[in-house]
Design a protein around this motif. Sequence first.
Motif, PDB file in Angstrom:
ATOM      1  N   UNK A 130       2.793   2.929   3.939  1.00 45.96           N
ATOM      2  CA  UNK A 130       2.474   3.876   3.157  1.00 45.96           C
ATOM      3  C   UNK A 130       3.502   4.517   2.374  1.00 45.96           C
ATOM      4  N   UNK A 131       4.686   4.277   2.701  1.00 47.56           N
ATOM      5  CA  UNK A 131       5.816   4.999   2.054  1.00 47.56           C
ATOM      6  C   UNK A 131       6.114   4.655   0.733  1.00 47.56           C
ATOM      7  N   UNK A 132       6.007   5.510  -0.226  1.00 43.60           N
ATOM      8  CA  UNK A 132       6.279   5.409  -1.653  1.00 43.60           C
ATOM      9  C   UNK A 132       7.715   4.914  -1.892  1.00 43.60           C
ATOM     10  N   UNK A 133       8.684   5.345  -1.197  1.00 44.72           N
ATOM     11  CA  UNK A 133       9.892   5.274  -1.470  1.00 44.72           C
ATOM     12  C   UNK A 133      10.646   4.009  -0.749  1.00 44.72           C
TER      13      UNK A 133
ATOM     14  N   UNK B 254      -0.278   4.120  -8.082  1.00 38.10           N
ATOM     15  CA  UNK B 254      -0.678   2.955  -8.043  1.00 38.10           C
ATOM     16  C   UNK B 254      -0.361   2.233  -6.754  1.00 38.10           C
ATOM     17  N   UNK B 255      -1.091   1.401  -6.200  1.00 43.30           N
ATOM     18  CA  UNK B 255      -0.195   0.635  -5.226  1.00 43.30           C
ATOM     19  C   UNK B 255       0.805  -0.541  -5.997  1.00 43.30           C
TER      20      UNK B 255
ATOM     21  N   UNK C 100       0.953  -1.235   0.135  1.00 43.96           N
ATOM     22  CA  UNK C 100      -0.046   0.084   0.000  1.00 43.96           C
ATOM     23  C   UNK C 100       0.944   1.342   0.086  1.00 43.96           C
ATOM     24  N   UNK C 101       0.417   2.191  -0.857  1.00 41.80           N
ATOM     25  CA  UNK C 101       1.105   3.363  -1.061  1.00 41.80           C
ATOM     26  C   UNK C 101       0.323   4.443  -0.501  1.00 41.80           C
ATOM     27  N   UNK C 102       0.434   5.458   0.144  1.00 37.92           N
ATOM     28  CA  UNK C 102      -0.443   6.741   0.396  1.00 37.92           C
ATOM     29  C   UNK C 102      -1.011   7.297  -0.852  1.00 37.92           C
TER      30      UNK C 102
END
Lengths: 122, 181
Positions: free
Chosen positions: B99-102, A72-73, A56-58
């Motif tokens: 939830x961290x994208x990096x 996107x996730x 999951x990505x914010x």
Amino acid sequence: MELPVEIPGLLNYWIVIVLMMAGFYVVISQGNLVKKMVGLSVFQVAVFVLYITMSKIDGGAAPILDDAIKQYSNPLPHVLILTAIVVGVATTALGLALIVRIRDAYGTIEEDEIIELERNDD
Amino acid sequence: MAMTAFAIIRLRNLFAVVMLSGIFSLLAASLYVLLTAVDVAFTEASVGAGISTLLMLATLAITSEYEKKSERSTLLPKIIVTVTGAVLIYGTLDMPLYGAADAPSNLHLIPRFILQSGTEIGVPNIVTSVLASYRGYDTLGETVVIFTAAIGVLVLLGRGRNRWRPGMRKPVVPEEREEEV
């Protein structure tokens, strides 16, 4: 879809660990073989949740391509867990078949009683 | 979910335990929807909550429905579980935040899947294109596992209805079985 509450930092991992340990406890402390299988599947679901929370990505949307979506996730954990769920059911089925055979052979599915029967045989 | 898990530990009625594990699976499936893993959610709902529960109920129908009280001490398992859990929690302190994208797992290969799978494979659902194309061998392996499991189940249970099979330790005597019914 957003979660209704903000999840702080590492809480997701801790929930997973609590679930995982609940499953582990059932497996090592209970004598009933069916209950052990249930414990194994609880443990398994905990591992799945671990992977899915990592993907999951914010602000990320479900990984289905659309021009309007910018983030996107992570789709890779989803793929791995899809495979794992199906394999999990296959192993559960095999384990339950073994339990049925054990019941046929010993007349019980309690581990302690089976060990006792084995001792008397020797 | 945690409450369901603890109820599973406490309960002795196996029917209730199996039903709770179905509920547990279903809760997991709704959690996956919230975490945007929709494909995983419906697989879990149908396979995890549906088929597993059905298989376990079938096993219960053949075996007994109640668990006997175990005389074993629960102290050692409790200690092992607590220690393992503590070590695991210590291990999470270095993990990337939720939830961290990096996060490292989101950087390698994933941008390529997202940017190019649409033109390379032509399926809008990225999970489908990764599953069937980029990781096709994985899926083949999965199918082999299921096939092996199916063969194993057939070999173990046999197809005939006769209760006594070669290799059994003692045949189930009719009186014994009547008691259980």
